[in-house]
Design an enzyme around this catalytic site. Structure first.
Site, PDB file in Angstrom:
ATOM      1  N   LYS A 159       0.814  -1.218   0.000  1.00 61.61           N
ATOM      2  CA  LYS A 159       0.000   0.000   0.000  1.00 61.61           C
ATOM      3  C   LYS A 159       0.854   1.276   0.000  1.00 61.61           C
ATOM      4  O   LYS A 159       0.399   2.328  -0.438  1.00 61.61           O
ATOM      5  CB  LYS A 159      -0.963  -0.007   1.189  1.00 61.61           C
ATOM      6  CG  LYS A 159      -0.268   0.136   2.549  1.00 61.61           C
ATOM      7  CD  LYS A 159      -0.586   1.435   3.212  1.00 61.61           C
ATOM      8  CE  LYS A 159       0.504   1.931   4.106  1.00 61.61           C
ATOM      9  NZ  LYS A 159       0.824   1.377   5.335  1.00 61.61           N
ATOM     10  N   ASP A 194      -6.238   0.194   5.258  1.00 63.00           N
ATOM     11  CA  ASP A 194      -4.962   0.880   5.386  1.00 63.00           C
ATOM     12  C   ASP A 194      -4.667   1.715   4.138  1.00 63.00           C
ATOM     13  O   ASP A 194      -4.173   2.842   4.216  1.00 63.00           O
ATOM     14  CB  ASP A 194      -3.861  -0.173   5.595  1.00 63.00           C
ATOM     15  CG  ASP A 194      -2.623   0.433   6.214  1.00 63.00           C
ATOM     16  OD1 ASP A 194      -2.648   1.637   6.513  1.00 63.00           O
ATOM     17  OD2 ASP A 194      -1.633  -0.308   6.391  1.00 63.00           O
TER      18      ASP A 194
END
Lengths: 340, 586
Positions: free
Chosen positions: A196, A249
């Site tokens: 991410k 996230d």
């Protein structure tokens, strides 16, 4: 009965914040490698901008951490991770539980061949390689240090192959403002946290260009698809990516101006070079190193990862952000989601 | 032609590590068999009741068991099954029916009585299973069986290899010439005196049990106990050997929980009694011919439990805990008798093993005797490679049996079972440990696998054929008429050479083992491989035709022998022809 000490190795911003959360339930030994940092913490009861909980005892002694704490949270940068574990290793015993909070990859530079999964390790794999500890877990999820430090509500995921590690992690970290989920897909969850960061840099870049939410929505949705393809190639399952540690996230980091990765992207788009940015950042943005490694892995496993590839060109080959965006928009996608 | 260089060091003969048979743990176990079986019954009852802690759950479990057993009796009966099988289960059924009809009240006392009755039925079943699984080890039969094997095999071997009329009594060749025992033998002998060994061989053929039993004796080790498929007891000759070699019986048709728990309890208790034990963690024989790439962890888990129980006991008694060592073994053959039927099964049931019904290829004694005769009268060799011993966490151990970490530091194995400074039972933790141990065993298989010329010629030929038809899937590929498959010798030789170089490289990097015959001159190595691959099959997987090119008579078995070399990344040398090598980035 006195509660046992919990160890935290690494007094960076995230390490300090986690130590503060742990200190609400237990006494904590917070280890910093540099003695001046320990001195600062001892005299000011502060670490950087964060106050230290009164339950925290700063220390410079790894042996003490290992001897007094059965559960230790190593939270140091991925670049220094292996060395930290190697330093701690002589004191570790098979009964120790290590739950790390580092979102990066470790590479075996000795190999002359193209990078593949064999010479790339997640942090839990580094722990198992460097020490006798097998009861390993990781922290993942939207854990923006600043917000947690302000005691805003938040949540995290403790991932481990061992139920006892998840249970202990939950027991230690949980408080009325902080929810803790468990997951058994350790590698999948680690990969979420790692991948991410690439998308987060890209998100910062979009903002730096002055673009709006349509473009960010496009980035996030294509980003999660890219993460899943890469994650599958590297040994994770799809499920992890659509949970708190994945989508959750990703969204938090892509929208957050507090995130270091976001900041790197933003400044790139404003015309700064990577070297300039790195000179003025106190802690390294994990996403930069990750982009470099993941791009090579994507090449090796022939995974279509357009965002990672473009970001790589921006970071290391001086491609202008505008041009990269322009090329990205020209990719002829034929399907939205093709892996479910 | 001499097939293997005879290595005197490995065949110098080993003194027994225990002076007399009465010291053998397996002898002690059989002398106290009643006590042992009682322990097994108690231990498995305890586990089963922990999972079914009230009358309802227990009756549910019993009914499932009954249903499955009756189905098994109807669908898949064997000669070895006891005559009272039907009556026993009818009786259980009757008791269960009575139990549910007589039970009406739900007050506590009546529920408790109900539970007690159900427990009694459970005990009846567990006890039947425990007695069925256990077999009596007789030192006298062991001696007879062993000398029969050695004498018989040696006669067969010499009868064929030593020419002339006195050949039958010749001792020029012994089994040791035929069976290459290599690897960490000294360490194994050391550790067998310091703790309990769990030996985990790869499994290709029904011959494995006899072979490994012979090797264990040859190394001067006391007999190991091992689970042998109940189907092998169908054949009187084999049943005699099995019983006397310390085998306990494993019936793979019985997949119900009560049986599985009893079997595990048997294994766990035997290890705790200090009996060296042997499992084939692949479960059944490798149907595909591949070296195991996943393991069944049930029996390995019993070793894990036994280790923890040993530590618990030693914490109470103050005595030193018996340590358990895992020794992976890789068997390699040029030829597996059952290959054609195994690969047929594999292709039929690929990925769906649970629907597979155990069959019984060795239905008669004459079949197996004929096989043994063929096997030992021809010149095909076998290797038995002992890997490095490890503790139950997969850590290497030194000669004193101490566990070591990667930096050579001593680790306390006991501490893996600690929570808050005490040994604690945590089944999820132990099952995860067992999974990790399984991975360590697979890794050991991979690097101790010994590449035979026959494996490599089979791999080369099959990949070359596959390369010719890049658009066919496996099943269509195997249907290609065999007589159309001619591989030009020179091309074959080039490909074989490339692969062999790669295998040498892997060997140098410690990633695989190689048989000495593989290092001969290239044409000799190829000839050796062709001569040996699937030597006794009626349809040979590989042959040379009159023109000197290479042909196959049986693609299925060629595929089988080819599979032995899977997992080393050798396929990459056979890129499909006419395909773009790299997908360009859009």
């Amino acid at each position: 009965m006195n509660k046992p000490y919990i160890g935290v190795v690494g007094a960076g911003s995230f390490g300090t914040v986690i130590a503060n959360i742990l200190a609400e339930n237990n006494p904590v030994l917070l280890y910093a490698r540099r003695s001046e940092v320990v001195d600062e913490m001892l005299s000011l009861r502060k670490r950087g901008e964060y106050k230290l909980h009164h339950n925290i005892q700063p220390t410079n002694d790894l042996k003490q951490v290992a001897e007094q704490c059965q559960v230790i949270f190593p939270i140091v940068s991925s670049a220094g991770f292996r060395a930290s574990i190697a330093d701690l290793s002589p004191f570790l015993k098979p009964y120790h539980i290590l739950i790390h909070g580092t979102k990066g990859l470790d590479i075996d530079y000795k190999s002359s061949q193209a990078l593949n999964r064999e010479n790339v390790r997640t942090m839990s794999e580094v722990i198992k390689e460097e020490s006798v500890v097998v009861r390993v877990g990781c922290l993942a999820g939207p854990n923006l240090a600043k917000e947690l430090a302000e005691e805003q509500p938040g949540a995290t995921v403790v991932a481990s192959h061992f139920d006892e590690v998840i249970e202990i992690g939950q027991k230690l970290l949980r408080n009325p403002r902080f929810q803790v989920y468990g997951n058994n897909d350790l590698i999948g969850i680690e990969l979420c946290g790692i991948l991410k960061n690439i998308i987060a840099i890209a998100s910062g870049a979009l903002s730096g260009l002055g673009l709006g939410e349509n473009s960010r929505a496009l980035l996030i949705s294509r980003g999660i698809v890219e993460m899943i393809y890469l994650g599958k190639a590297l040994g994770g399952n799809i499920e992890a990516f659509i949970g708190l540690a994945g989508v959750g996230d990703l969204v938090a980091t892509c929208f957050s101006k507090h995130s270091r990765n976001y900041t790197v992207g933003y400044r790139l788009a404003q015309g700064e070079t990577l070297t300039e940015i790195m000179e003025t950042m106190e802690e390294l943005a994990e996403g930069v190193n990750t982009t470099k490694i993941v791009k090579q892995l994507a090449d090796y496993y022939q995974v279509g990862a357009p965002i990672t590839r473009m970001l790589y060109k921006i970071l290391f080959e001086d491609l202008a952000v505008e041009k990269a965006l322009d090329s990205l928009m020209k990719i002829p996608f034929t399907e939205d989601v093709g892996f479910m | 032609m001499k097939l293997f260089s005879r290595n005197k060091r490995t065949i110098s003969g080993y003194q027994p590590i225990l002076p007399t048979r009465k010291h053998w743990p397996v002898v002690q176990l059989s002398q106290q068999q009643d006590k042992f079986v009682d322990e097994v019954i108690m231990s498995s009852m305890e586990r089963l009741l922990a999972e079914a802690p009230n009358a309802y759950q227990l009756i549910d479990e019993l009914e499932t068991t009954l249903y499955r057993e009756r189905l098994r009796i109807r669908q898949n009966p064997w000669a070895v099954d006891p005559e009272d099988e039907e009556t026993f289960w009818k009786n259980i059924k009757k008791q269960l029916v009575e139990l549910s009809t007589h039970h009406t009240s739900s007050d506590e006392a009546s529920l408790a009585a109900h539970f007690e009755q159900a427990k009694a039925i459970l005990k009846e079943i567990v006890s039947r299973y425990a007695h069925e699984i256990s077999s009596t080890f007789k030192p006298s039969s062991y001696r007879v069986a062993r000398s029969l094997v050695t004498f018989g095999f040696a006669r067969l071997l010499n009868a064929s290899r030593v020419k002339g009329f006195r050949s039958f009594y010749s001792n020029q060749y012994s089994l040791r010439d035929k069976i290459n025992i290599i690897g960490e033998v000294e360490q194994l002998r050391e550790l067998a005196q310091k703790g309990t060994i769990v030996m985990v061989p790869t499994h290709f053929s029904n011959l494995d049990s006899i072979l490994i039993g012979w090797v264990i004796h040859e190394l001067g080790l006391p007999p190991f106990i091992y689970g042998a498929g109940l189907n092998l007891f169908n054949i009187k000759v084999l049943a005699y050997f099995m019983n006397s070699l310390g085998a306990y019986k494993v019936d793979r048709r019985k997949k119900n929980k009560v049986y599985i728990e009893t079997l595990k309890a048997y294994s766990r208790q035997a290890i705790r009694w200090g009996c060296h034990s042997l499992f084939f963690p692949g479960g059944t024989r490798s149907r595909s011919g591949k070296v195991e790439d996943k393991l069944k962890l049930g029996l390995l888990g019993t070793a894990m439990e036994a280790q923890r129980l040993n530590y618990e006991e030693s914490a109470k008694s103050g005595e030193e805990a018996e340590k358990i060592f895992v020794v992976p073994v890789v068997l390699n053959y040029h030829f597996v008798l059952e290959a054609p039927s195994l690969i047929r099964d594999y292709l039929r049931i690929e990925g769906q093993e649970r629907y597979y019904v155990e069959t019984d290829e060795y239905s008669t004694s004459s079949k197996i005797i004929r096989f043994l005769f063929q096997f030992f009268t021809e010149g095909s060799d076998i290797s038995v490679s002992f890997g490095k011993a490890m503790d139950l966490m997969g850590n290497p151990v030194d000669k004193d049996g101490r566990s070591l970490d990667k930096h050579g530091r001593v680790i306390s194995m006991r501490e893996y079972f600690y929570s808050n400074g005490k040994i604690r039972r945590d089944t999820q933790r132990e099952s995860e440990y067992t999974r990790m141990l399984g991975e360590a065993i697979l890794k050991s298989y991979h690097i101790n696998n010994r590449v035979f010329s026959s494996h490599l010629v089979a791999f080369t030929a099959f990949q070359m054929i596959k390369q010719k038809y890049p658009y066919l899937d496996l099943y269509n590929l195997l249907r290609i008429p065999e007589d159309e498959q001619v591989l030009d010798y020179d091309n074959f030789r080039t490909a074989f050479n490339t692969l062999r170089e790669e295998v040498f490289r892997l060997h140098k990097a410690g990633k695989v083992d190689i048989a000495p015959h593989l290092t001969q001159q290239i044409d000799q190595a190829i000839t050796h491989g062709l001569d040996n691959v699937g030597l006794y099959h009626s349809k040979r997987p590989l042959l040379k035709n009159k023109e000197g090119n290479i042909i196959t008579h049986d693609l299925n078995t060629l595929f089988y022998y080819h599979n032995r070399m899977e997992g080393y990344g050798l396929e990459r040398f056979f890129k499909p022809q006419n395909q773009k090598s790299q997908i360009s980035e859009k």
